[in-house]
Design a protein around this motif. Structure first.
Motif, short mmCIF file in Angstrom:
data_model
loop_
_atom_site.label_atom_id
_atom_site.label_comp_id
_atom_site.label_asym_id
_atom_site.label_seq_id
_atom_site.Cartn_x
_atom_site.Cartn_y
_atom_site.Cartn_z
N PHE A 88 0.84 -1.20 0.00
CA PHE A 88 0.00 0.00 0.00
C PHE A 88 0.87 1.25 0.00
N PHE A 89 1.97 1.20 0.70
CA PHE A 89 2.86 2.37 0.76
C PHE A 89 3.64 2.53 -0.53
N LEU A 90 3.97 1.43 -1.17
CA LEU A 90 4.62 1.51 -2.47
C LEU A 90 3.66 2.14 -3.48
N ALA A 91 2.41 1.72 -3.45
CA ALA A 91 1.39 2.31 -4.34
C ALA A 91 1.20 3.79 -4.02
N GLY A 92 1.18 4.13 -2.73
CA GLY A 92 1.05 5.53 -2.33
C GLY A 92 2.22 6.36 -2.82
N ALA A 93 3.42 5.81 -2.75
CA ALA A 93 4.60 6.53 -3.23
C ALA A 93 4.49 6.79 -4.73
N ILE A 94 4.01 5.80 -5.47
CA ILE A 94 3.84 5.98 -6.92
C ILE A 94 2.80 7.06 -7.19
N TYR A 95 1.70 7.06 -6.43
CA TYR A 95 0.66 8.10 -6.59
C TYR A 95 1.26 9.49 -6.36
N TRP A 96 1.95 9.67 -5.23
CA TRP A 96 2.49 10.99 -4.91
C TRP A 96 3.57 11.42 -5.90
N LEU A 97 4.37 10.48 -6.35
CA LEU A 97 5.39 10.80 -7.36
C LEU A 97 4.72 11.25 -8.66
N ALA A 98 3.68 10.52 -9.06
CA ALA A 98 2.95 10.89 -10.28
C ALA A 98 2.34 12.28 -10.15
N MET A 99 1.78 12.59 -8.98
CA MET A 99 1.20 13.91 -8.77
C MET A 99 2.27 15.00 -8.83
N GLY A 100 3.45 14.71 -8.26
CA GLY A 100 4.55 15.67 -8.32
C GLY A 100 5.01 15.93 -9.73
N VAL A 101 5.14 14.87 -10.52
CA VAL A 101 5.56 15.02 -11.93
C VAL A 101 4.49 15.77 -12.72
N LEU A 102 3.21 15.44 -12.48
CA LEU A 102 2.13 16.16 -13.17
C LEU A 102 2.16 17.65 -12.87
N GLY A 103 2.66 18.01 -11.69
CA GLY A 103 2.76 19.42 -11.31
C GLY A 103 3.68 20.23 -12.21
N PHE A 104 4.56 19.56 -12.95
CA PHE A 104 5.41 20.27 -13.91
C PHE A 104 4.67 20.58 -15.22
N PHE A 105 3.55 19.90 -15.44
CA PHE A 105 2.83 20.04 -16.70
C PHE A 105 1.45 20.67 -16.55
N LEU A 106 0.86 20.53 -15.39
CA LEU A 106 -0.48 21.06 -15.14
C LEU A 106 -0.43 21.97 -13.93
N GLU A 107 -1.46 22.76 -13.77
CA GLU A 107 -1.54 23.58 -12.56
C GLU A 107 -2.99 23.88 -12.21
N GLY A 108 -3.16 24.47 -11.06
CA GLY A 108 -4.47 24.92 -10.62
C GLY A 108 -5.48 23.81 -10.44
N GLN A 109 -6.71 24.13 -10.77
CA GLN A 109 -7.81 23.20 -10.55
C GLN A 109 -7.71 21.95 -11.43
N GLN A 110 -7.08 22.09 -12.59
CA GLN A 110 -6.88 20.93 -13.45
C GLN A 110 -5.97 19.90 -12.77
N LEU A 111 -4.89 20.37 -12.18
CA LEU A 111 -3.98 19.48 -11.45
C LEU A 111 -4.69 18.88 -10.23
N ALA A 112 -5.45 19.69 -9.54
CA ALA A 112 -6.18 19.22 -8.36
C ALA A 112 -7.15 18.10 -8.73
N LEU A 113 -7.73 18.18 -9.92
CA LEU A 113 -8.64 17.11 -10.38
C LEU A 113 -7.89 15.79 -10.52
N PHE A 114 -6.66 15.83 -11.01
CA PHE A 114 -5.85 14.62 -11.10
C PHE A 114 -5.55 14.06 -9.70
#
Length: 190
Positions: free
Chosen positions: A25-51
């Motif tokens: 579960f923690f490995l999956a959580g790490a992948i989720y948070w890493l993906a959200m961090g990487v998405l932060g370089f390409f998206l922002e604001g409410q669109q990023l929050a939706l992801f």
């Protein structure tokens, strides 16, 4: 397995061995948070929050997949495993809160996901006899609050990477605790 005739301690030991303290579960959580961090370089604001919001739904199936790949039974029929599943299911009640936060103050969503998702781990410190769960629950809440609210301009930039590191630290801690448990159990059986 005859769970009905097992003591509480035997149930805990069985689940620790079977589910390896739930580290997938923690490995999956790490992948989720890493993906959200990487998405932060390409998206922002409410669109990023939706992801962030929609992405939370990926963690449980990803944990099952990672558990299966590692031959870890995170869906144990052990009664304490069932209890763990119920505790994990509590997060479904957080979804309406996350949706309201997304609609009203989307910039608070990383903090809310970090604090609420992290808080549900607290009971596992008893189930798995784990100090790491205590440390992680407190650390996750503090880091999420500080970098998701107090320093809110870092909520989408720094927080996901900090949480990725915390989750990976937790994977390592749980693996070490599980190994120590195996070693101690082997010694006691001799």
């Amino acid at each position: 397995m005859d769970y009905k005739n097992m003591t509480l301690e035997e149930l805990k030991k069985d689940l620790i061995i079977d589910a390896q303290k739930g580290h997938p579960f923690f490995l999956a959580g790490a992948i989720y948070w890493l993906a959200m961090g990487v998405l932060g370089f390409f998206l922002e604001g409410q669109q990023l929050a939706l992801f962030y919001l929609v992405g939370t739904g990926s963690i449980f199936p990803l944990a099952i997949l990672l558990g299966n790949m590692q031959k870890v039974n995170i869906l144990s029929k052990n009664p304490l495993g069932v209890l763990g599943g119920i505790i994990g299911g509590i997060q479904a009640f957080y979804i309406p809160i996350w949706i309201v936060i997304y609609m009203k103050e989307y910039q608070l969503l990383p903090m809310a996901i970090g604090v609420l998702a992290g808080s549900h781990f607290f009971p596992y410190l008893w189930i798995y006899k784990s100090r790491a769960y205590l440390f992680f629950t407190v650390a996750l809440a503090l880091v999420s609050f500080i970098f998701g609210y107090i320093i809110i301009d870092q909520a989408f930039l720094l927080l996901p990477f900090l949480l990725t590191a915390l989750y990976l630290l937790m994977v390592a801690a749980l693996k070490m605790e599980t190994k120590a448990f195996y070693d101690n159990t082997s010694i006691n059986m001799q």
